[in-house]
Design a protein around this motif. Structure first.
Motif, short mmCIF file in Angstrom:
data_model
loop_
_atom_site.label_atom_id
_atom_site.label_comp_id
_atom_site.label_asym_id
_atom_site.label_seq_id
_atom_site.Cartn_x
_atom_site.Cartn_y
_atom_site.Cartn_z
N UNK A 1 0.87 -1.19 0.00
CA UNK A 1 0.00 0.00 0.00
C UNK A 1 0.89 1.22 0.00
N UNK A 2 0.28 2.40 -0.19
CA UNK A 2 1.11 3.62 -0.22
C UNK A 2 1.71 3.84 1.18
N UNK A 3 2.94 4.41 1.19
CA UNK A 3 3.63 4.60 2.48
C UNK A 3 3.87 6.09 2.70
N UNK A 4 3.58 6.56 3.93
CA UNK A 4 3.84 7.98 4.25
C UNK A 4 5.20 8.04 4.94
N UNK A 5 6.14 8.81 4.36
CA UNK A 5 7.47 8.94 4.99
C UNK A 5 7.38 10.06 6.02
N UNK A 6 6.79 9.77 7.18
CA UNK A 6 6.53 10.85 8.15
C UNK A 6 7.86 11.42 8.64
N UNK A 7 8.74 10.55 9.19
CA UNK A 7 10.06 11.05 9.63
C UNK A 7 11.11 10.25 8.84
N UNK A 8 12.01 10.96 8.16
CA UNK A 8 12.88 10.28 7.20
C UNK A 8 14.36 10.56 7.52
N UNK A 9 14.98 9.75 8.36
CA UNK A 9 16.41 9.84 8.64
C UNK A 9 16.75 11.17 9.32
N UNK A 10 16.28 11.33 10.56
CA UNK A 10 16.53 12.58 11.30
C UNK A 10 17.53 12.29 12.42
N UNK A 11 18.51 13.20 12.58
CA UNK A 11 19.45 13.07 13.72
C UNK A 11 19.55 14.42 14.40
N UNK B 1 6.15 6.86 22.24
CA UNK B 1 4.70 6.66 22.07
C UNK B 1 4.49 5.95 20.73
N UNK B 2 5.49 6.14 19.85
CA UNK B 2 5.47 5.44 18.55
C UNK B 2 6.77 4.65 18.46
N UNK B 3 6.73 3.51 17.79
CA UNK B 3 7.98 2.73 17.63
C UNK B 3 8.64 3.15 16.33
N UNK B 4 9.95 3.43 16.37
CA UNK B 4 10.64 3.88 15.14
C UNK B 4 10.73 2.75 14.11
N UNK B 5 10.66 3.08 12.82
CA UNK B 5 10.86 2.06 11.78
C UNK B 5 12.34 1.67 11.78
N UNK B 6 13.22 2.65 12.00
CA UNK B 6 14.66 2.30 12.11
C UNK B 6 15.36 3.47 12.79
N UNK B 7 16.62 3.27 13.20
CA UNK B 7 17.39 4.34 13.84
C UNK B 7 17.40 4.19 15.35
N UNK B 8 18.15 5.06 16.03
CA UNK B 8 18.32 4.92 17.49
C UNK B 8 17.90 6.16 18.23
N UNK B 9 17.41 5.92 19.48
CA UNK B 9 17.08 7.05 20.37
C UNK B 9 17.86 6.80 21.66
N UNK B 10 18.70 7.76 22.05
CA UNK B 10 19.46 7.60 23.28
C UNK B 10 18.93 8.56 24.33
N UNK B 11 18.53 8.01 25.49
CA UNK B 11 18.12 8.88 26.61
C UNK B 11 19.15 8.69 27.71
N UNK B 12 19.86 9.76 28.06
CA UNK B 12 20.97 9.67 29.02
C UNK B 12 21.93 8.56 28.59
N UNK B 13 22.20 8.48 27.29
CA UNK B 13 23.20 7.53 26.81
C UNK B 13 22.65 6.15 26.56
N UNK B 14 21.47 5.83 27.10
CA UNK B 14 20.93 4.47 26.91
C UNK B 14 20.10 4.43 25.63
N UNK B 15 20.26 3.38 24.83
CA UNK B 15 19.50 3.28 23.58
C UNK B 15 18.11 2.70 23.91
N UNK B 16 17.10 3.55 23.89
CA UNK B 16 15.77 3.06 24.30
C UNK B 16 14.91 2.74 23.08
#
Lengths: 329, 323, 301, 310
Positions: free
Chosen positions: B26-36, B65-80
Motif C-alpha cells: 500500500x502507499x507509504x507515508x514517509x513521516x520522519x525520514x532519517x533525522x538526527x 509513544x510510537x515505535x521507530x521504523x529504524x534508527x536509534x534514540x538515546x536517553x541519558x546515553x541508553x538506547x531506548x
C-alpha cells in the motif's frame, strides 16, 4: 479633503442574542461598525467576543437558537434587516459573499469544485449558459492563482490541498464581483507559507476587483499585514476602532494594549523576559461582568468601570475608544 | 553542565496508508525520514515546520509513544529505541508530554484529581490523603485552585485545561517534556500565561523541553535552539537568535518572512512569498525535498539529497546555503 | 493579586469562574430527560410492565394454565376482559404471565450479548492487526446470517427451551454491539488523553477499562435499550414458528401462533397478545430514542 | 476504485466459506447422530448403520466438511431426508418466490421510507414529522407475524380485498410485501431523517446558503446526495432483515419460498434441506452487502477518486 462618501456598509447598534437552554448569551451586544468602499477592515478579538456573530448577522445566516434582536445594517443605503427573504437571496453571494475558516469542510465533497463555483454564478445570472459560466469560472480560477485551472474544474475537493481549497472558496465568493467580501478567519487553518500566499492574494484581488473586504481574525499579525481599518472587540462589544497604523502605534484601550504587549515577536529580540499577560480569562457570556466588561481583567480599572458601561469617546477622526479613562465626564 | 540528555540518530518512521490486502505494498507515508539531532539538558529545543513535516511524529518517537521504523534514540546515553513496554516503564517516569487540544487531552469522564494523580498512582503506592495533598500542591503550582479538584474537565476553560495537562505532566518530576503545540489552541491573552508558566516551571524544576510549534513568534521567545523541518527531514538547526538573524536555509528564510508580524510598518508590499503547494508526504520529491518550491533550486538539487552538515553548532542540509 | 507558591508566581483567579453555569453532569442529564416526553412515556410503560411481570400471580384474575373446555372461546366480557382461548383459559391472565417470559427474553440475552460484544469490540478496536481481522471476520460471518435463521439453526441443534433461546439470541446480538464498540474504541484510541496515559506507562488493560469503556457507556446504554425490543420480537417469532417456547408456557408469540387457526371466529385470542408485544416493544423504542437524544449532546436541538 | 471493489470481492469469499462452516458445525457436529434424532420413536439399528455409512457420518468432522464443501461447489447440497429430492432442486424452485417477495417488500420500504424520512427532516417538529416518525416507529415495533395475521383478518376475511394466502399471481404478493416492507420502511425513514439532519449541520451547507441559494434548493442540491449515501448501505443490510421477515411472512401467507422451506425443514428435522436453505440465504446477504459496497463506491467520489491529486 475628506469627502463625505457614503460608507458601503454601516452597522448601527446591532444586537444578536442566543437563547440557549442555560440562558441568553449576548453574542453581538450593541455593535456599531462602518466599512468604506475599497477598504480592508479588520475585526479582531478573542474567542467568544462576537466577531463571527457580527459577520453572520450581516449575511443573516444566524442559525438556531440565535436571533437578531435589534439595530440596523445599512448596505448601499438599504437596511438589510428590513429587506425581504427574496431580496436577501439576491444579495447573498452576489453583492455580499463570505469565505470561512475551515477550507477542508467548506466545500461539498460530492460535487466537482468547478460546478460548485459555477452554481453561484448561474443562480445570480439565470440568463447565462452553462458553457459561458464554465469559462468564467476557469478565468476566475486563474485570477486566484490556481495552476492548471482547466483540469481542476472537474476535480473533487478531497483531491486538493488546504491552500488550493481556500483559493476555490475565494473564487466562489468573488465570481459575481460582490461589493463586499467577508472573510471569517480565512488563514487560521492554513500553514504559514500558504497563509502568506492567501493574504497576498486577498490584497491583490481587493485592488483588481475593487471590492471591500471585512477580515475577522484573532491574529494581530494578520491585521497588521493586510488591514487599513481595525475594530477591536471584547465580550460582544467594540472597545476600540482606529486606523491600523494609529492602533499599533498608540493603542488606547487597556485590552488592546494588553494584547499587543502579550504577543511574542520574532522581529524584536529581548533576552527571554517574561511575557506580559492579561490576567484572568475570557468572561463567561452567560453572566457578563457589570459595567465595562473588561474591568475584572483591567489593570487600570476604576470604580466607575465596575458600575456603568463606558460610552464611545472620539480621540481623533480616525480613532475612538469606549473606556472611562479617556472620557472627561 | 549541558551534556546531551536526548540523542537521536537516523530515526525513520513510515506509516503504511492502507495495508494492500492483495499483498501489493500500500502507499507509504514517509513521516520522519532519517533525522538526527541532540537535545542538551535544561535547554528548550524548538521543532518548527509546516503540517506534514513530521514534527509531532518525531516528538512522539522520542518518548516512544510510537515505535521507530529504524534508527536509534538515546536517553541519558541508553538506547531506548528497542525497549519493550515493560522496560520503558521506568524511563517513562522521566519523560512526559503536553498536548495541543485542551478538550481532547483530558478524559471527560474522570475527575481532575484522578487525571492529575494518574501518573502518581501508576508508579507509586499512595494513600487517598497523600494523593489529595500531592494533587493540590501540583494544582497550586500551575495556578489552579485546589478546591476545583473534584470537578470534571467540561467545567474548565481551555487555558485551565491546559494547566491541568501540565500538572499531570510534572507530577512525577520528569527531566524531559515534549510540548506538542501546547498553546496554539488558546486565545492570545491565555497563551502568554501558559508560556510564562512553562518557563517558570523549567527554571524551578530544571526541565528540558522539546517545544513543537508552527508559530515562529512564540518559538523565538521561548526556545534556545531551533530545528526547522520540512517533509520529514531536518533543514536547519542552530541557536534561535542566530537562525532568526541570518537563516542559512532558503526554507527558513521564507518561513520567517511569511509569518505575520504585529507591526503594520513592516508590511512590505511584495513580500517573499513561496509559490506552490506543500508536496504530499506520500510521493516525496527526489533529491532535496524542498527543490519543487525553492526559487534557488538548481539541477543538483533535483538529483542529490544534501547531507546534514554541522559546523560550530549550526547544521544545514542544503547544496547552496545562503551566506 | 498573585500568590507566590514556593517560588513560582501564579495568578490567582478573579472570582467569577466557569463552574457556575456548567452544572454537574448527571443532574443536567436528568433535567433534559424529563423534558423529553417520548422517553418519559416509554419509561413509565416499562416500569408498569416490569411491575406486572413481578407481581403476575397477584394481578392475574385467573390461573393461566387451568383448562376449562366449557368456557371455550368466550367473547371478551366483564368476567373475562380479553375473553378465553381454545382451552377456555383466560387470555388476560396468560398475557400477564407471558410478560415474564418476554421481559426475561428481552433483558437477559441482550445483556449477555452486550457484554460479549463490548469486550470483543474493544479488544479488536484497541489492538487492531491480526486479532482485529479475525474477530471482525467472525462478526461479519455472524452478521451475514439473517438473525432469525441463525436462531432457528441454534434452536434446531440445542432443542427448544428457554435457556436455548437465551443462547440463540445472545449468539445473534453480540456481533452488532462489537462493531459499534470497535468503531468507538478506534476513535477514542487516537484521542490525546489515551496517548497521555500510554506516555505515563499505564497498562493496556487499565487504559481500556479506565479510559475507553467509560466513554462508550452512553452509546452502550442507548444500544441496550434499542436491542431489547428486537430480542423480544425474535423470541416471539421463534415461538410463533413453534421452535421457541414450548406449550404450556404462555409466551406471547406462542399464543398468537396457537390462536391463528381460530382467527375467523375468535380473533381476540390472536390479536390481544400481539398488542401486548407491540406495547412493550414501542415502550422500549420510545425510551431508547429519548435516551439517545439526552445522551448524544449534539442531537439535542 | 477497481482496487476497492476487488478487495471487497476477495474479502467476501472467506465470509461465505466461514458461514458454510458455522452452519455445518452447528447442524452436523454438535447434535450428535442426526439419524437417531430423526427417527426418534422407531429406531432400527441396521437402518441406522446403512444410512450413516452411506452419508459418511463416521468419518472425522473436517473430512466431512471438505466433502460437503466440494459437493456444494458443484451445486450438490445432498438429498432432503423427508422429500427425498436433491436439496438444490427444491431450493431453486423456492428461490424465485422469496426473491419476488423480498424485492417487492424492499421497493415498498424505499417508496415509503425515503420520502417520509426526507419530508420529516425538512419539516422538523411539524405534524408531518410526528406522523411519519410515529408511522415508522410503529413499523419497527410491530411483530411481522402479528401484522400479517391482522392484515389477513381485516383485508381478506372482513373486506375480501386480497386472497388470504397462496401464491399464483401478483395480487397474492401485495399484502405480504406491505407487511414485510412496512418494518424496513420504518428503519429507512428513521435513518434518512437522522442522516439529513446531521448533514444539514455541515460547513458546506452554510457555504451553500452564503452563496444565496434558496433553502429548499440547498436541501435538494447539496444535502440530499450526501445524506442518501449511507442509506444505500442500509438498503443492502436490509436484505438480511427482509429475509428474516420473509421466513415468517411466507409461513403466514403460504408463499413457498426459502423461508417456508427452512421452517418445514426444522419441523421435519430435515438437516440437509435446512443447511442448504440457510447457506443460500446467507449468500444472498453477502451478495447484498457486496452490491451495496460497489454502489457506495460508485456514488461517493471520495472513494471513486481516492488518489490525492493536488
Amino acid at each position: 479633503m475628506v469627502d463625505t462618501i457614503q460608507p458601503l456598509l454601516e452597522i448601527k447598534h446591532l444586537k444578536t442574542q442566543f437563547f440557549t437552554s442555560k440562558g441568553i448569551v449576548p453574542g453581538a451586544d450593541d455593535v456599531s461598525l462602518t466599512i468604506d468602499k475599497g477598504k480592508i477592515v479588520g475585526v479582531v478579538g478573542e474567542s467568544g467576543c462576537g466577531k463571527s456573530v457580527t459577520a453572520l448577522s450581516i449575511m443573516q445566516l444566524i442559525s438556531e437558537p440565535g436571533k437578531i434582536v435589534g439595530g440596523e445594517i445599512l448596505f448601499d443605503g438599504r437596511d438589510l434587516l428590513k429587506s425581504s427573504k427574496q431580496q436577501m437571496y439576491t444579495i447573498r453571494g452576489n453583492e455580499i459573499s463570505m469565505i470561512f475558516q475551515e477550507p477542508m469542510t467548506s466545500l461539498n465533497p460530492v460535487y466537482p469544485v468547478g460546478k460548485q463555483v459555477a452554481e453561484t454564478l448561474l443562480i445570480h445570472n439565470s440568463h447565462l449558459s452553462k458553457e459561458a459560466a464554465k469559462k468564467a469560472v476557469i478565468n476566475m480560477f486563474e485570477l486566484v492563482g490556481i495552476p492548471d485551472a482547466k483540469r481542476r474544474f472537474q476535480v473533487y475537493p478531497h483531491q486538493l490541498s488546504g491552500g488550493l481549497r481556500q483559493r476555490i472558496m475565494i473564487a466562489m465568493a468573488l465570481i459575481c464581483k460582490p461589493k463586499l467580501l467577508i472573510a471569517d478567519e480565512p488563514t487560521t487553518a492554513l500553514d504559514v507559507t500558504i497563509e502568506a500566499q492567501i493574504l497576498q492574494l486577498l490584497k491583490d484581488l481587493q485592488e483588481e476587483i475593487d471590492t471591500s473586504i471585512m477580515i475577522i481574525t484573532h491574529n494581530l499579525g494578520v491585521v497588521a499585514e493586510v488591514c487599513d481599518d481595525v475594530y477591536v472587540m471584547y465580550a460582544g462589544k467594540v472597545v476600540e476602532h482606529s486606523d491600523v497604523f494609529e492602533l499599533f502605534d498608540h493603542p488606547k484601550h487597556p485590552y488592546t494594549k494588553g494584547l499587543l504587549k502579550s504577543m511574542p515577536r520574532s522581529d524584536v529580540d529581548e533576552q527571554r523576559r517574561k511575557l506580559y499577560s492579561i490576567k484572568g480569562m475570557v468572561p463567561n457570556m452567560l453572566r457578563p461582568p457589570q459595567g465595562c466588561r473588561f474591568h475584572p481583567r483591567c489593570s487600570e480599572a476604576m470604580d466607575i468601570c465596575k458600575k456603568t458601561e463606558p460610552t464611545v469617546v472620539t480621540i481623533n477622526e480616525q480613532h475612538c475608544v469606549s473606556c472611562w479613562k479617556y472620557n472627561e465626564r | 553542565m549541558n551534556d546531551i540528555l536526548v540523542k537521536v540518530e537516523n530515526i525513520k518512521k513510515y506509516f503504511a496508508l492502507d495495508s494492500g490486502v492483495m499483498g501489493d505494498k500500500g502507499e507509504v507515508v514517509h513521516a520522519v525520514d532519517d533525522v538526527s539531532l541532540e537535545i542538551k539538558e535544561n535547554e528548550t529545543l524548538a521543532l518548527v515546520g509546516e503540517s506534514g513535516c513530521g514534527k509531532s511524529t518525531l516528538g512522539r518517537l522520542l518518548i516512544r509513544l510510537l515505535d521507530p521504523s529504524s534508527g536509534h534514540i538515546y536517553y541519558k546515553g541508553e538506547d531506548i529505541s528497542q525497549y519493550s513496554n515493560r522496560k520503558m516503564r521506568k524511563t517513562r517516569k522521566e519523560m512526559q508530554i503536553i498536548f495541543q487540544d485542551p478538550f481532547a487531552s483530558l478524559n471527560p469522564r474522570m475527575r481532575i484529581i484522578d487525571i492529575i494523580a494518574e501518573p502518581l498512582t501508576t508508579h507509586i503506592r499512595m494513600s487517598q490523603k497523600e494523593k489529595k495533598q500531592r494533587v493540590s500542591e501540583l494544582m497550586k503550582l500551575v495556578g489552579l485552585r485546589s478546591e476545583y479538584m473534584m470537578r470534571y474537565p467540561h467545567m474548565f476553560s481551555g487555558g485551565q485545561r491546559q494547566r491541568i495537562g501540565i500538572a499531570r505532566a510534572i507530577a512525577l518530576n520528569p527531566k524531559f517534556i515534549v510540548c506538542d503545540e501546547p498553546v496554539s489552541a488558546l486565545d492570545v491573552s491565555i497563551q502568554s500565561q501558559v508560556i510564562n508558566l512553562l518557563q517558570d516551571l523549567q527554571e524551578q524544576k530544571d526541565l528540558t523541553y522539546l517545544f513543537i510549534s508552527h508559530d515562529l513568534n512564540i518559538v523565538s521567545h521561548i526556545s534556545d535552539r531551533v530545528c526547522v523541518m520540512f517533509l520529514g527531514k531536518v533543514m536547519e538547526i542552530g541557536d534561535t537568535h542566530e537562525v532568526y538573524e541570518h537563516p542559512l536555509h532558503p526554507y527558513t528564510k521564507f518561513l520567517l518572512a511569511a509569518s505575520p508580524v504585529p507591526d503594520p510598518h513592516l508590511r512590505n508590499q511584495k513580500k517573499l512569498v513561496l509559490k506552490g503547494e506543500i508536496p504530499s508526504p506520500i510521493h516525496v520529491p527526489s533529491g532535496c525535498r524542498f527543490h519543487t518550491r525553492c526559487p534557488f533550486a538548481r539541477e543538483i538539487c533535483k538529483e542529490k539529497e544534501p547531507p546534514l552538515v554541522t559546523r560550530e553548532g549550526r547544521s544545514i542540509s542544503c547544496h547552496f546555503p545562503l551566506e | 493579586m498573585s500568590a507566590n507558591v514556593n517560588g513560582v508566581v501564579t495568578e490567582e483567579w478573579t472570582d467569577q469562574d466557569y463552574e457556575v453555569e456548567m452544572g454537574n453532569g448527571w443532574k443536567e442529564l436528568g433535567l433534559n430527560f424529563v423534558q423529553n416526553k417520548m422517553a418519559v412515556i416509554g419509561g413509565v410503560i416499562i416500569i408498569l410492565v416490569i411491575a406486572t411481570a413481578l407481581f403476575a400471580p397477584f394481578i392475574a384474575p385467573y390461573d393461566p394454565y387451568k383448562v376449562n373446555l366449557k368456557l371455550q372461546f368466550q367473547e371478551p366480557s366483564a368476567q373475562f376482559l380479553l375473553g378465553t382461548d381454545m382451552y377456555g383459559r383466560d387470555v388476560l391472565s396468560r398475557i400477564i404471565y407471558g410478560s415474564r417470559i418476554s421481559l426475561l427474553i428481552g433483558l437477559v440475552p441482550t445483556l449477555i450479548s452486550m457484554v460479549i460484544g463490548a469486550i470483543i469490540g474493544m479488544i479488536a478496536g484497541y489492538y487492531r492487526g491480526k486479532i482485529d481481522f479475525i474477530l471482525m471476520s467472525i462478526s461479519d460471518m455472524v452478521l451475514s446470517f439473517p438473525s432469525l435463521l441463525l436462531a432457528m439453526v441454534v434452536m434446531y441443534t440445542l432443542g427448544a427451551s428457554l435457556i436455548n433461546i437465551f443462547i440463540a439470541l445472545s449468539v445473534i446480538g453480540w456481533a452488532q454491539t462489537s462493531r459499534v464498540v470497535r468503531a468507538q474504541t478506534m476513535s477514542l484510541k487516537n484521542k490525546e488523553f489515551v496517548e497521555a496515559s500510554r506516555a505515563i506507562g499505564v497498562r493496556d488493560i487499565v487504559i481500556m477499562f479506565r479510559h475507553i469503556l467509560p466513554n462508550c457507556i452512553s452509546q452502550l446504554i442507548v444500544l441496550f435499550t434499542l436491542n431489547i425490543p428486537s430480542s423480544i420480537l425474535s423470541e416471539a417469532s421463534l415461538s410463533f414458528l413453534g421452535i421457541g417456547a414450548q406449550p404450556p408456557a404462555s409466551s406471547w408469540g406462542l399464543m398468537v401462533s396457537n390462536g391463528k387457526e381460530y382467527l375467523f371466529n375468535a380473533p381476540w385470542v390472536t390479536i390481544s397478545p400481539g398488542i401486548a408485544i407491540l406495547i412493550v416493544v414501542l415502550a422500549f423504542n420510545f425510551f431508547g430514542d429519548g435516551l439517545r437524544d439526552v445522551l448524544d449532546p449534539h442531537l439535542k436541538h | 476504485m477497481k482496487r476497492y471493489i476487488l478487495k471487497k470481492l476477495i474479502v467476501s469469499v472467506p465470509v461465505i466459506i466461514g458461514v458454510a462452516l458455522i452452519t455445518f458445525l452447528l447442524l452436523n457436529v454438535v447434535p450428535g447422530d442426526p439419524i437417531t434424532l430423526m427417527m426418534k420413536e422407531h429406531i432400527n439399528p441396521d437402518v441406522v448403520k446403512r444410512v450413516s455409512a452411506e452419508m459418511h457420518l463416521n468419518d472425522p468432522a473436517y473430512f466431512r466438511f471438505i466433502h460437503f464443501l466440494w459437493n456444494a461447489l458443484r451445486g450438490d447440497f445432498g438429498i432432503s431426508y423427508k422429500l427425498n429430492r436433491p436439496v438444490s432442486e427444491l431450493l431453486l424452485e423456492a428461490f424465485p418466490n422469496t426473491l419476488a417477495l423480498a424485492v417487492a417488500a424492499a421497493v415498498v420500504s424505499w417508496i415509503i421510507g425515503i420520502p417520509a424520512g426526507i419530508l420529516s427532516a425538512i419539516k422538523r417538529y411539524s405534524f408531518l414529522d410526528n406522523f411519519f416518525m410515529g408511522f415508522s416507529l410503529l413499523g419497527v415495533s410491530m411483530p411481522v407475524f402479528w401484522t400479517g395475521l391482522l392484515f389477513q383478518y381485516i383485508f381478506s376475511l372482513k373486506l375480501g380485498f386480497f386472497p388470504i394466502s397462496g401464491f399464483d399471481g401478483p395480487e397474492y404478493l401485495i399484502m405480504p410485501a406491505i407487511v414485510l416492507g412496512w418494518s424496513s420502511a420504518g428503519t429507512i425513514a428513521r435513518l434518512t431523517r437522522s442522516n439529513l439532519l446531521d448533514v444539514m449541520r455541515n460547513d458546506y451547507i452554510r457555504t451553500a446558503r452564503s452563496k444565496g441559494i434558496k433553502e429548499l434548493k440547498v436541501v435538494t442540491n447539496h444535502a440530499l446526495k450526501n445524506s442518501l449515501l449511507p442509506v444505500v448501505t442500509v438498503m443492502a443490510l436490509q436484505v438480511s432483515g427482509l429475509l428474516s421477515g420473509a421466513v415468517i411472512t411466507e409461513s403466514i401467507f403460504g408463499i413457498p419460498g426459502i423461508g417456508r422451506v427452512a421452517v418445514d425443514a426444522i419441523q421435519n428435522r430435515d438437516m440437509p434441506l435446512l443447511q442448504g436453505s440457510v447457506i443460500l440465504t446467507t449468500i444472498l446477504v453477502v451478495v447484498g452487502n457486496l452490491v451495496a459496497d460497489i454502489l457506495y463506491s460508485y456514488l461517493d467520489p471520495r472513494i471513486k477518486y481516492n488518489k490525492k491529486e493536488a
